[in-house]
Design an enzyme around this catalytic site. Structure first.
Site, mmCIF file in Angstrom:
data_model
loop_
_atom_site.group_PDB
_atom_site.id
_atom_site.type_symbol
_atom_site.label_atom_id
_atom_site.label_comp_id
_atom_site.label_asym_id
_atom_site.label_seq_id
_atom_site.Cartn_x
_atom_site.Cartn_y
_atom_site.Cartn_z
ATOM 1 N N LEU A 33 0.821 -1.215 0.000
ATOM 2 C CA LEU A 33 0.000 0.000 0.000
ATOM 3 C C LEU A 33 0.854 1.265 0.000
ATOM 4 C CD1 LEU A 33 -2.727 -1.095 2.573
ATOM 5 C CD2 LEU A 33 -2.671 -1.420 0.091
ATOM 6 N N HIS A 37 -3.392 4.181 -2.429
ATOM 7 C CA HIS A 37 -4.369 3.259 -1.826
ATOM 8 C C HIS A 37 -5.010 3.905 -0.593
ATOM 9 C CE1 HIS A 37 -1.524 0.134 -3.560
ATOM 10 N NE2 HIS A 37 -2.674 -0.246 -4.053
ATOM 11 N N LYS A 151 -6.617 5.855 -11.656
ATOM 12 C CA LYS A 151 -5.348 5.563 -12.344
ATOM 13 C C LYS A 151 -5.531 4.366 -13.277
ATOM 14 C CE LYS A 151 -0.735 3.947 -11.796
ATOM 15 N NZ LYS A 151 -0.985 2.503 -11.756
#
Ligand code: PAF
Length: 284
Positions: A33, A37, A151
């Site tokens: 992460l 995130h 993204k």
């Protein structure tokens, strides 16, 4: 925060929340992460009473074996970060929980119209792997809301189509791309770039911005615009896989002069690392 690795453990917790009419938001991840995130988890936190994050490196969506082997696995650090964000539950299944019969016997979910464009072309089978694991995770977690990053824009549209076509009662929320100060989109793959490559990688976003500015200024020679950006990238060590202008709503090819929202999407290799990025250019 609870960490569970079985479907039964997950369901027991979620069932209690459901009986209390709590709204549940879900963020599926493959771990390692980063701030990108974490911004998805923060978004989930704003939208719901309970937040579930899954961490599972899904072998079914890797068409390249070495990419799967090299994918960074940092479970303890990830759990630590999620604890600080006030996440309620982390689901950490392994391959035997997700694919008890093995992957070759797993029912597969195919969303049409994705394999013939953008990442679908360069990564055969990738989107079936994503659609299959996300369907399974939705059925396991049964969230009200799920948050995905812009993204992976093609993935976001695929998930929207998936829940629509299969009548899965989950609201899909797209969250903006988180960027490093250089403009480079955050990605677990960035850690595999050398310091020099990481500096160079900022050029990807700069080229997207330059294309956007040209379109907003009325440029209509789209081939020349895209070719010039690809050349700049090649001269700076990138191997572009695609650089395209697509309609944001359905990823159909954009034609010069159309008054619509456009996504400028790119995938390119820098050294051994495949990077993707995209931005919105609203010409409506
Ligand atoms: O975007 C990702 O990290 C993965 O594709 C997802 C959605 C967690 C499915 O494995």
């Amino acid at each position: 925060m609870q960490v569970v690795d079985s479907v039964i453990g997950l369901r027991t917790r979620v069932k209690t929340w459901r009986s209390q009419n709590q709204i549940i938001a879900f963020v599926p991840t493959m771990g390692n992460l980063h701030q990108g995130h974490l911004s998805l988890v923060q978004k989930a936190r704003e939208l719901a009473d309970k937040v579930v994050v899954s961490i599972f490196v899904n072998p079914l969506q890797f068409n390249d074996k070495s990419d799967l082997t090299n994918y960074p696995r940092t479970l303890q650090e990830d759990i630590h970060l999620l604890t600080e964000l006030d996440c309620d539950l982390v689901f950490t299944p392994d391959d035997t929980v997700m694919y008890p019969q093995g992957m070759s016997l797993q029912t597969s979910v195919h969303v049409p119209g994705m394999d013939d464009k953008l990442c679908g072309l360069g990564r055969p089978g990738h989107f079936d792997g994503v659609a299959t694991v996300v369907t399974k995770l939705f059925n396991m977690v049964q969230p009200d809301i799920a948050v995905f990053g812009e993204k992976d824009y093609q993935q976001l549209l695929l998930i929207r189509q998936l829940v629509h076509d299969l009548n899965i009662p989950v609201d899909i929320v797209g969250a903006p791309t988180h960027r490093e100060s250089s403009g480079l989109a955050m990605s677990s793959r960035n850690n595999r770039l050398s310091d020099e490559e990481r500096t160079q990688a900022a050029l990807l976003h700069q080229q997207l911005q330059a294309i956007k500015a040209a379109l907003e200024n009325g440029e209509t020679d789209l081939d020349a615009l895209l070719n010039s950006a690809q050349t700049q990238l090649q001269e700076n060590g990138f191997e572009p896989e695609y650089l395209e202008l697509r309609k944001a709503q359905d990823l159909m090819l954009y034609q010069a002069g159309e008054k619509t929202a456009v996504r400028i999407l790119i995938a390119a290799r820098l050294g051994s690392v495949r990077l993707i990025d995209n931005i919105l250019c609203d010409l409506a």
